[in-house]
Design a protein around this motif. Sequence first.
Motif, short mmCIF file in Angstrom:
data_model
loop_
_atom_site.label_atom_id
_atom_site.label_comp_id
_atom_site.label_asym_id
_atom_site.label_seq_id
_atom_site.Cartn_x
_atom_site.Cartn_y
_atom_site.Cartn_z
N ILE A 79 10.01 1.59 -6.18
CA ILE A 79 8.83 2.43 -5.47
C ILE A 79 8.40 3.53 -6.08
O ILE A 79 7.03 3.74 -6.43
CB ILE A 79 9.42 2.81 -4.15
CG1 ILE A 79 9.42 1.31 -3.07
CG2 ILE A 79 8.25 3.58 -3.31
CD1 ILE A 79 10.24 1.84 -1.71
N ALA A 80 9.45 4.35 -6.67
CA ALA A 80 9.00 5.66 -7.25
C ALA A 80 8.39 5.40 -8.54
O ALA A 80 7.43 5.90 -9.00
CB ALA A 80 9.98 6.59 -7.47
N GLN A 81 8.88 4.39 -9.36
CA GLN A 81 8.26 4.25 -10.58
C GLN A 81 6.88 3.25 -10.63
O GLN A 81 5.99 3.82 -11.24
CB GLN A 81 9.16 3.18 -11.52
CG GLN A 81 10.38 3.78 -11.90
CD GLN A 81 11.28 2.92 -12.84
OE1 GLN A 81 10.82 1.91 -13.31
NE2 GLN A 81 12.61 3.24 -13.16
N PHE A 82 6.60 2.71 -9.51
CA PHE A 82 5.40 2.07 -9.34
C PHE A 82 4.28 2.99 -8.85
O PHE A 82 3.05 2.99 -9.05
CB PHE A 82 5.21 0.75 -8.65
CG PHE A 82 5.88 -0.40 -9.55
CD1 PHE A 82 5.28 -0.77 -10.58
CD2 PHE A 82 7.06 -0.98 -8.94
CE1 PHE A 82 5.87 -1.88 -11.39
CE2 PHE A 82 7.43 -2.14 -9.53
CZ PHE A 82 6.93 -2.43 -10.74
N SER A 83 4.72 3.83 -7.74
CA SER A 83 3.85 5.06 -7.11
C SER A 83 2.50 4.43 -6.88
O SER A 83 1.58 5.01 -7.19
CB SER A 83 3.82 6.39 -7.87
OG SER A 83 4.89 6.65 -8.44
N CYS A 84 2.54 3.09 -6.12
CA CYS A 84 1.13 2.70 -5.78
C CYS A 84 0.35 3.52 -4.54
O CYS A 84 1.12 4.20 -3.99
CB CYS A 84 1.29 1.31 -5.34
SG CYS A 84 2.02 0.22 -6.56
N ASP A 85 -0.72 3.30 -4.82
CA ASP A 85 -1.59 4.06 -3.71
C ASP A 85 -1.42 3.55 -2.21
O ASP A 85 -1.47 4.33 -1.35
CB ASP A 85 -3.23 4.03 -4.04
CG ASP A 85 -3.74 4.63 -5.44
OD1 ASP A 85 -3.06 5.73 -5.50
OD2 ASP A 85 -4.28 3.93 -6.28
#
Length: 372
Positions: A79-85
């Motif tokens: 989750i942290a690496q993708f940091s999607c909106d």
Amino acid sequence: MLTLKRSPLPAFSKVAMPFDFDATRYRKWIELSRLNHPKVSVMSFNLLSQHYVWKQVFGYLDQRYLDWRYRLPLINETIAQFSCDIMCFQELESQLYSCQWQKHFPLKNYALYYIRKPNPAYWGDKPVEHMDGVGIFVNQNRFDVVSHREIIFRDYILQHKLRFDFTQDLSERVVLRNTVGLLLKLRDKLSNKVLYVTNTHLYWLPKYNDVKLLQTKLLLNELKRFIAKDNEDAAHANIVMCGDFNSTPDSLVYNYLKGKPIDVCHSKEFKDYDYGRLFDGEKCSDEIKSSVHVAPAYAALLEENTSETLDFTSFTRSLTAVLDHIWFSTDNLQVCKVLGKVDPDYSGKALGFPDKQFPSDHIPLVAELSYQ
């Protein structure tokens, strides 16, 4: 891209998360178009609840990587690496949401919306905290959450009985399911555009493909009502629909969402069942067709036979298939890039997921969309 410091696993855990973990190590980005307009990143991810890791299903896998103390840090780091909106989660356990993520989600300044599924009849005296649900988490640096709506499909039907023909099949096949949906209305701070987002997890059994289609129709009807509340037209709204639809690209649900008319009288999935002539206030004809114009973000990887064709989103010994999807409104949004398939050299050697690299039996779908 945000990368958080990793919290070490408890000392009694058997395996620590790889220090050099990279969520894209065995997947690559596929660029589909180039637009200079503001872009929105979206993730859909079935997390595999820790309480659904049954031995009869996952007993053949390396048990070290099924341990929640291993899987959760990998999920958090992914989750942290993708940091999607916008992040849509399925099989999000109530206890994980309320006891951990509400206060310690891996990313800062996210608005969290969640609906837990009602306990099914077979749940018995199991803790309610172990029941899962769906969530939509939104980056508040990018979006304001204007409003939201929850739907428990069985409760909606029971509360609006006059809108349905209460046949035995409706009662025993649709009403008994505990499927839920979540809808958000967002205002984009960059473009000042309004975006509607839905998330759901349809019923899983293949022999209930008729039920999945009816659940999808209920979700679309609720979305249209949600949009119409603000005197807007769903046919022209900015829409993103995520979820584990438990539906492959040749399914009724997939074709219905793509706008194909579905013959509910003669299709093999419906021929043995009777849902009457009234469904959610609409008189039923032989065909039903979606009035919401959406397309799959992964269409280029699903409908074209190339080396990049997506071969699965869920990978186990008993079922390897594309079940998860991200849909977007075609009138005003365009997909720019998606996160591609798992490298066949890796998946070909794996027995299934979860494993050392992938913390769920599902892989996250990630798409970058742009306003046209």
